[in-house]
Design an enzyme around this catalytic site. Structure first.
Site: not given
Ligand code: NDP
Length: 476
Positions: A128, A182, A185-186, A189
């Site tokens: 988080s 987690k 937690h959300n 939130e």
């Molecule tokens: P996203 O959830 O937007 O995911 C994008 C990433 O996933 C890219 O690296 C993408 O690769 C990859 N991806 C998507 N589909 C595939 C696939 N089929 N095979 C391999 N790679 C794939 O990214 P975030 O950084 O926002 O979040 C990552 C995780 O963290 C998520 O689960 C999210 O819920 C969690 N999270 C996010 C927070 C936030 O504030 N954003 C906070 C806490 C947790 P490519 O570049 O090739 O498309």
């Protein structure tokens, strides 16, 4: 020498976690499905530490020292499974695979079981703090085996937020425990945000304060027991003026709150466990209601109260009452959330340390707050506390707050300002402390129409009254 930790999935979260590891002196293998992201990371931030870019999963895996530590940071759901399926055949027994995404804890349980069959440790970890937290120190909630924590824990503790020198990371418990915590937690939130929003609404539309004035009130609260990240950012948002119109920012934003689903998961899981998390549920419903544009348009103009503002004398006292109501309602929402963690822990045999959980939320995460120290202290004093509300600190705070809290809920009802969070928290409090609840009548109704039977206060056994006959009672 080989990399000590690997991160695959280099969107905002993964990229910043990788940088966080590198800034702490770790050699970090980095990989992303689309190689451009990997290249961009190394080009932009390569100077921050030692990155080992990998173009393929094979290259990624072989660049890591054993036992390997791999953090998956991709889109939750199908993509996580796809990445796991790709990695597993390349790994060796004892390797640790972390899912740092927002997975549902039941998916984490399934994945953990599947990887265990391959001799691999699967760690579902809540992370988080959003983008900035990932870079500067998040709150980390890892699940999985004790062995996985031995291999991985020190690294996670290094990159986690610190409060009074203590890392905001602890081993939560086996398999899905980390993602469960987690999730709650959300949910908390959501409840916290809703309560703060209601406090604003009451001050604005009950006491007639302007957003800038309310920002000042919140800043004052942030110097006291309500001190928290969420109160702080709320004051910032309220003080912000829209550049295009010169109006308060809060007045130009469409009043339809969105959600990504973790609040909903919390409530769905609570329903399954039979734990009343009414504060979280009201917050999720409040967002849904706000987004029901057609319904709201149809209902607009339904009759409301004739009296719609507090007089100025009352309005001056009101801010203090609202502070009390907010603190009390927040206590209820947290008490409910911790009861849900307690219930999940019992259901899945996770043995979660509630005090330690509150302690790692003090930094890095969205609900970080001074108040969490009180929760840790309460559970340190009594690990089996049935509800936080009976802890001495909370009991005293409730005693001090309750008149104000009742006035706020009454005033909200009289003025027609919706305060579902405050009201449901108060109803929960009064229900818990009631000596008798009308549930006895509900049991009577159930027995009447369905012969569902009831128990008595004065004798053991199960009974049914012959409602359709002579109304005599028989033991079942
Ligand atoms: P996203 O959830 O937007 O995911 C994008 C990433 O996933 C890219 O690296 C993408 O690769 C990859 N991806 C998507 N589909 C595939 C696939 N089929 N095979 C391999 N790679 C794939 O990214 P975030 O950084 O926002 O979040 C990552 C995780 O963290 C998520 O689960 C999210 O819920 C969690 N999270 C996010 C927070 C936030 O504030 N954003 C906070 C806490 C947790 P490519 O570049 O090739 O498309």
């Amino acid at each position: 020498s080989q990399a000590q930790v690997g991160v695959t999935g280099l969107a905002v979260m993964g990229r910043n976690l990788a940088r966080n590891f590198a800034r702490h002196g770790y050699r970090v293998a980095v990989h992303n499905r689309t190689a451009a992201r990997t290249t961009a990371l190394v080009e932009e931030f390569g100077h921050e530490g030692e990155f080992r870019p990998a173009r393929t999963p094979e290259e990624f895996v072989t660049s890591l020292e054993r036992p390997r530590r791999i953090v998956i940071m991709v889109k939750a759901g199908g993509p996580t499974d796809a990445v796991i399926d790709e990695l597993v055949p390349l790994l060796d027994a004892g390797d640790v695979v972390v899912d740092g995404g927002n997975a549902h804890f039941l998916d984490t349980r399934r994945r953990e079981q599947a990887l265990r069959a391959h001799g691999l440790h699967f760690v579902g970890s809540g992370i988080s703090g959003g983008e900035q937290g990932a870079l500067e120190g998040p709150s980390i909630m890892p699940g999985g085996t004790a062995e996985s924590y031995r291999v991985l824990g020190p690294l996670l503790e290094d990159i986690a937020a610190k409060v009074d020198g203590a890392p905001c990371c602890t081993h939560i418990g086996p398999d899905g425990a980390g993602h469960f915590v987690k999730m709650v937690h959300n949910g908390i939130e959501y409840a916290d945000m809703q309560l703060i929003a209601e406090a604003y609404d009451l001050l604005r539309h009950g006491a007639g304060r302007q957003p800038g004035e309310i920002a000042e009130i919140f800043r004052g609260w942030n110097d006291g027991r309500l001190e928290s990240y969420l109160i702080g950012i709320t004051a910032e948002v309220l003080a912000h003026t829209d550049a295009a119109t010169g109006k308060p920012f809060v007045d130009v934003v469409l009043d339809q709150a969105e959600q990504k689903g973790t609040g909903r998961w919390t409530v769905q899981t609570a329903l399954e466990l039979g734990i009343p998390v009414s504060g979280i549920a009201e917050a999720v419903f409040a967002r849904s209601l706000s987004g029901s544009a057609e319904l709201r348009a149809a209902a607009h103009g339904l009759p409301g109260p004739t009296e719609t503002w507090l007089d100025s004398a009352a309005s001056d006292r009101f801010a203090e009452d609202v502070e009390q109501a907010l603190y009390a309602s927040k206590m209820v929402a947290y008490a409910q959330g911790f009861n849900q963690i307690q219930a999940g822990s019992a259901e899945y045999a996770w043995d979660i340390d509630l005090g330690a959980t509150a302690a790692i939320w003090r930094g890095g995460c969205i609900i970080r707050a001074r108040f969490l120290d009180r929760i840790t202290a309460a559970y340190r004093a009594d690990g089996r506390l049935p509800t936080l509300l009976t802890d001495e600190h909370f009991r005293e705070a409730l005693a001090g707050a309750q008149s104000s809290w009742r006035r706020v809920v009454t005033t909200a009802a009289q003025l027609g300002v919706p305060a579902p969070g405050f009201a449901t928290a108060l109803a929960y409090y009064d229900s818990l402390r009631a000596e008798r609840l009308p549930a006895s009548l509900v049991q009577g109704q159930r027995d009447y129409f369905g012969a569902h039977t009831y128990r008595r206060t004065d004798r053991v056994g199960t009974f049914h009254t012959l409602w359709g006959g002579d109304r005599s009672e028989e033991e079942r």
